[in-house]
Design a protein around this motif. Structure first.
Motif, short mmCIF file in Angstrom:
data_model
loop_
_atom_site.label_atom_id
_atom_site.label_comp_id
_atom_site.label_asym_id
_atom_site.label_seq_id
_atom_site.Cartn_x
_atom_site.Cartn_y
_atom_site.Cartn_z
N MET A 49 0.83 -1.20 0.00
CA MET A 49 0.00 0.00 0.00
C MET A 49 0.86 1.25 0.00
SD MET A 49 -2.94 1.39 -0.26
CE MET A 49 -4.18 0.19 0.08
N GLU A 50 1.91 1.29 0.80
CA GLU A 50 2.82 2.44 0.82
C GLU A 50 3.43 2.67 -0.56
OE1 GLU A 50 4.40 2.19 5.45
OE2 GLU A 50 5.46 1.09 3.87
N TYR A 51 3.85 1.59 -1.21
CA TYR A 51 4.44 1.70 -2.54
C TYR A 51 3.41 2.26 -3.53
CZ TYR A 51 6.58 0.55 -6.98
OH TYR A 51 7.09 0.64 -8.25
N TYR A 52 2.19 1.73 -3.49
CA TYR A 52 1.13 2.17 -4.39
C TYR A 52 0.83 3.67 -4.21
CZ TYR A 52 -3.68 2.70 -6.11
OH TYR A 52 -4.82 3.15 -6.75
N ILE A 53 0.77 4.12 -2.96
CA ILE A 53 0.46 5.53 -2.69
C ILE A 53 1.66 6.42 -3.00
CG2 ILE A 53 -0.18 7.22 -0.91
CD1 ILE A 53 -2.41 5.17 -1.49
N LEU A 54 2.79 6.14 -2.37
CA LEU A 54 3.95 7.03 -2.46
C LEU A 54 4.62 7.03 -3.83
CD1 LEU A 54 5.53 6.22 1.01
CD2 LEU A 54 4.66 8.46 0.29
N ARG A 55 4.76 5.88 -4.46
CA ARG A 55 5.53 5.80 -5.70
C ARG A 55 4.66 5.79 -6.96
NH1 ARG A 55 9.03 8.20 -3.41
NH2 ARG A 55 9.83 8.37 -5.50
N GLU A 60 -5.72 5.56 -1.21
CA GLU A 60 -6.31 4.50 -0.40
C GLU A 60 -7.81 4.73 -0.27
OE1 GLU A 60 -4.20 5.00 3.30
OE2 GLU A 60 -5.29 6.81 3.81
N TYR A 61 -8.54 3.69 0.08
CA TYR A 61 -9.98 3.84 0.30
C TYR A 61 -10.21 4.75 1.49
CZ TYR A 61 -10.86 0.03 -2.97
OH TYR A 61 -10.92 -0.74 -4.09
N SER A 62 -11.24 5.56 1.41
CA SER A 62 -11.57 6.46 2.52
C SER A 62 -11.97 5.65 3.75
CB SER A 62 -12.70 7.41 2.12
OG SER A 62 -13.85 6.69 1.77
N PHE A 63 -11.72 6.24 4.90
CA PHE A 63 -12.07 5.69 6.21
C PHE A 63 -11.34 4.37 6.51
CE2 PHE A 63 -15.64 8.37 4.95
CZ PHE A 63 -15.69 9.24 6.03
N THR A 64 -10.19 4.12 5.89
CA THR A 64 -9.44 2.88 6.16
C THR A 64 -8.14 3.12 6.93
OG1 THR A 64 -8.30 2.99 4.01
CG2 THR A 64 -10.36 1.72 4.10
N SER A 65 -7.69 4.33 7.06
CA SER A 65 -6.42 4.62 7.70
C SER A 65 -6.52 4.57 9.22
CB SER A 65 -5.90 6.01 7.30
OG SER A 65 -4.76 6.34 8.06
N ASP A 66 -5.58 3.89 9.85
CA ASP A 66 -5.49 3.86 11.31
C ASP A 66 -5.21 5.25 11.87
OD1 ASP A 66 -5.88 1.13 11.25
OD2 ASP A 66 -3.75 0.65 11.38
N LYS A 93 -10.74 17.11 11.84
CA LYS A 93 -11.69 16.13 11.32
C LYS A 93 -12.45 16.77 10.16
CE LYS A 93 -14.05 12.51 13.37
NZ LYS A 93 -14.31 11.95 14.66
N SER A 94 -12.14 16.33 8.94
CA SER A 94 -12.76 16.93 7.75
C SER A 94 -14.01 16.19 7.31
CB SER A 94 -11.75 16.95 6.59
OG SER A 94 -11.47 15.62 6.17
N GLY A 95 -14.18 14.95 7.76
CA GLY A 95 -15.31 14.15 7.33
C GLY A 95 -15.13 13.49 5.98
N THR A 96 -13.95 13.65 5.38
CA THR A 96 -13.70 13.10 4.05
C THR A 96 -13.25 11.64 4.07
OG1 THR A 96 -11.40 13.82 4.06
CG2 THR A 96 -13.03 15.36 3.13
N GLY A 97 -12.75 11.19 5.23
CA GLY A 97 -12.27 9.81 5.32
C GLY A 97 -10.77 9.67 5.21
N GLY A 152 -3.33 8.12 4.54
CA GLY A 152 -2.71 7.66 5.78
C GLY A 152 -1.54 6.73 5.54
N ALA A 153 -1.58 5.95 4.45
CA ALA A 153 -0.49 5.02 4.14
C ALA A 153 0.79 5.75 3.75
CB ALA A 153 -0.90 4.06 3.03
N ALA A 154 0.68 7.03 3.43
CA ALA A 154 1.87 7.82 3.08
C ALA A 154 2.55 8.37 4.33
CB ALA A 154 1.48 8.97 2.16
#
Length: 163
Positions: A49-55, A60-66, A93-97, A152-154
């Motif tokens: 996931m980090e590779y997919y986002i950063l590189r 990522e899907y909304s509301f999935t980040s720890d 808290k933006s409500g966007t996920g 969040g994965a970034a």
């Protein structure tokens, strides 16, 4: 009826051409950053996931980040290189996920324009490694009016007690 069908086809074609003509290469794709690694090195150091986002500039899907509900005091750093990007005091808290911040740590985040969805958006990336973080919008709270909408994965989070 055939004339209307032909008109619709022409309008769709022209609309698609306009989007393609706006496609530009981002600075992050051409710039040399202080932290520069081969694709193989990035793949070995980042999870999928980090590779997919950063590189690959993924999202990522909304509301999935720890990190979305994290309320600890500390610093959010680039998951690729550890550069300090955002302070917890600027998170809201933006409500966007996605984790959202109204201000970046100046000099550590760079901005570019992307046209990936057909219209211009301001993309954010790490100034140290070029990793894609997310996008910034003009609908955030005071004092800046900005909403840095970050994957969040970034990010990694370093609590203040760790420093």
């Amino acid at each position: 009826m055939p004339r209307y069908f032909l008109l619709v086809i022409v309008l769709v074609f022209v609309g698609c051409m306009n989007t393609v003509q706006n496609k530009t290469v981002s600075k992050a794709e051409t710039k040399t950053f202080p932290v520069s690694k081969t694709d193989a090195e990035w793949r070995s150091e980042l999870n999928d996931m980090e590779y997919y986002i950063l590189r690959k500039a993924g999202t990522e899907y909304s509301f999935t980040s720890d990190l979305l509900e994290n309320n600890e005091k500390g610093t959010y750093v680039c998951a690729g290189c550890g550069t300090k990007l955002f302070r917890s005091e600027t998170k809201f808290k933006s409500g966007t996920g996605w984790p959202s911040f109204y201000q970046e740590i100046e000099g550590n985040v760079e901005f570019d324009v992307d046209y990936k969805i057909g219209y211009p958006r301001t993309e954010e990336h790490c100034a140290n490694c070029g990793g894609h973080l997310g996008h910034v919008f003009e609908d955030g709270p005071k004092p800046t009016g900005k909403r840095h909408c970050i994957n969040g994965a970034a990010l990694d989070f370093i609590p203040d007690s760790s420093y």
